[in-house]
Write an enzyme that holds these catalytic residues in place. Structure first.
Site, PDB file in Angstrom:
ATOM      1  N   GLY A 153      38.567  42.496  32.587  1.00  9.59           N
ATOM      2  CA  GLY A 153      37.709  42.117  31.478  1.00  9.59           C
ATOM      3  C   GLY A 153      36.251  42.327  31.824  1.00  9.59           C
ATOM      4  N   ILE A 155      34.166  40.631  33.684  1.00  8.82           N
ATOM      5  CA  ILE A 155      33.796  40.456  35.085  1.00  8.82           C
ATOM      6  C   ILE A 155      34.595  41.411  35.963  1.00  8.82           C
ATOM      7  CG2 ILE A 155      33.654  38.838  37.014  1.00  8.82           C
ATOM      8  CD1 ILE A 155      33.346  36.590  34.977  1.00  8.82           C
ATOM      9  N   ARG A 175      46.946  42.696  31.428  1.00  8.93           N
ATOM     10  CA  ARG A 175      47.682  42.949  30.195  1.00  8.93           C
ATOM     11  C   ARG A 175      47.558  44.424  29.840  1.00  8.93           C
ATOM     12  NH1 ARG A 175      44.937  39.087  26.001  1.00  8.93           N
ATOM     13  NH2 ARG A 175      43.162  40.161  26.934  1.00  8.93           N
ATOM     14  N   ARG A 236      39.349  30.692  38.272  1.00 10.29           N
ATOM     15  CA  ARG A 236      39.788  29.307  38.158  1.00 10.29           C
ATOM     16  C   ARG A 236      40.898  29.065  39.176  1.00 10.29           C
ATOM     17  NH1 ARG A 236      35.838  29.447  35.674  1.00 10.29           N
ATOM     18  NH2 ARG A 236      35.274  28.454  33.699  1.00 10.29           N
ATOM     19  N   GLU A 265      37.069  19.483  40.443  1.00 11.03           N
ATOM     20  CA  GLU A 265      35.664  19.679  40.767  1.00 11.03           C
ATOM     21  C   GLU A 265      34.834  18.555  40.145  1.00 11.03           C
ATOM     22  OE1 GLU A 265      34.581  23.581  39.458  1.00 11.03           O
ATOM     23  OE2 GLU A 265      35.935  24.582  40.852  1.00 11.03           O
ATOM     24  N   HIS A 285      31.752  26.582  43.492  1.00 10.71           N
ATOM     25  CA  HIS A 285      31.722  27.059  42.104  1.00 10.71           C
ATOM     26  C   HIS A 285      30.297  27.422  41.655  1.00 10.71           C
ATOM     27  CE1 HIS A 285      34.048  26.833  38.040  1.00 10.71           C
ATOM     28  NE2 HIS A 285      33.308  27.932  38.154  1.00 10.71           N
TER      29      HIS A 285
END
Length: 333
Positions: A153, A155, A175, A236, A265, A285
């Site tokens: 995608g 990123i 996908r 994630r 977190e 993060h």
């Protein structure tokens, strides 16, 4: 409107150029993290709008039911931390721009920094030098290795470009629609998920956390990786089956990991199992935590507030909330 902004750890938001979009509103900014419902209720009891910075605070029914004045939650990106069904029931609009097609260069740059740091043992070498030692090991060259990009995608495609610039062979898995875009950009695609994990020297995860991707990386996937391969996760933590990465590192496949995300977190436990491995590079993060990225994100967040105040809410993820109470199956007040 009375607006509360949560979890702005370094009091960054007020210094952004886009903060002026909230001129005329009463804004309260909280710089610490609180999850206790009683404390949050006390802080937010007068709030009409709640601004969230990613998934830092859980916003569930038990809290929402104690905030009768709340009308809008404005944030950016995915919203697994928000009880959207409760928001709809309570008449609270949730606006969240999904920024599809907008690259996050901050996250991509942090991903590449972690890959380089882990490959060249930078944290370990720096710590050794500060302790009065000289070279403590031999790193790995990335050129000629295979970079696996799982999720192509906004990123992932940027990280693929960085890999190509470093002379890596880029292999993608995602996908089918994303794989088609990867092929159109000139990148190879794996024949199967199993082949992808077997062939890659570095695998970097770049997917949104949604029901279809939760725990998409299984223990058996990690077991297929090479003993000298690296798993990178700046997306994630729950993309990976809980406990699977720690078990895989103990088993020696993969041999290395670089992570920026954790299941819970903020994570402040120095004894956290993943942090006990010398071959793991970890950051708290910070993939999106740059001033430029904050400016980009909060333009969307504040535009959503301005639109709502003008009576034209945008990026509404629970559109049923805009229907009359009767149409939502609720008794009129």
């Amino acid at each position: 409107m009375k607006i509360s902004i949560l979890d702005d750890y370094f009091d960054t938001v007020r210094a952004l150029d886009c903060f002026q979009k909230l001129d005329g509103h009463e804004v309260t900014v909280w710089n610490d993290h609180v999850q206790d419902i009683d404390e949050l209720t006390s802080r937010l009891k007068g709030a009409e709008c709640l601004v969230l910075i990613r998934e830092r605070t859980l916003i569930q029914a038990a809290l929402l039911e104690r905030l009768p004045r709340l009308k809008l939650i404005s944030q950016r990106s995915v919203y697994p931390h928000i009880d959207v069904e409760a928001c709809t029931r309570l008449g609270i609009v949730v606006s969240s721009s999904q920024h599809v097609g907008t690259p996050s260069y901050a996250a991509a740059e942090l991903t590449w920094a972690l890959i380089l740091a882990a490959a060249r043992q930078l944290p370990q070498q720096m710590a050794a030098l500060k302790a009065g030692n000289w070279q403590i090991g031999v790193g790995t060259t990335l050129r000629g290795k295979t970079l696996g990009v799982f999720g192509y995608g906004r990123i992932g495609s940027t990280v693929a470009g960085y890999g190509k610039a470093f002379g890596m062979n880029v292999l993608t898995w995602a996908r089918e629609g994303s794989l088609e875009r990867a092929r159109a950009d000139g990148y190879a695609t794996a024949h199967s998920k199993a082949e992808f994990f077997e062939l890659c020297d570095v695998i970097s995860l770049h997917m949104r956390l949604v029901p279809a991707t939760r725990q998409i990386v299984k223990a058996e996937d990690l077991a297929r990786m090479k003993p000298d391969a690296m798993l990178v996760n700046t997306s994630r933590a729950l993309l990976i089956e809980p406990g699977a990465l720690v078990a895989a590192l103990r088993a020696g496949r993969p041999g290395y990991a670089a992570v920026d995300v954790f299941e819970h977190e903020p994570m402040r436990d120095p004894d956290f199992p993943l942090l006990q491995f010398g071959q793991v590079v970890a950051t708290p993060h910070i993939g999106y935590v740059t001033r430029e990225e904050y400016e980009t994100q909060f333009i969307d967040i504040f535009d959503q507030i301005v639109a709502f105040a003008a009576g034209n809410p945008i990026n509404v993820v629970n559109p049923n909330v805009l229907a009359p109470r009767e149409a939502r199956g609720l008794a009129a007040s």
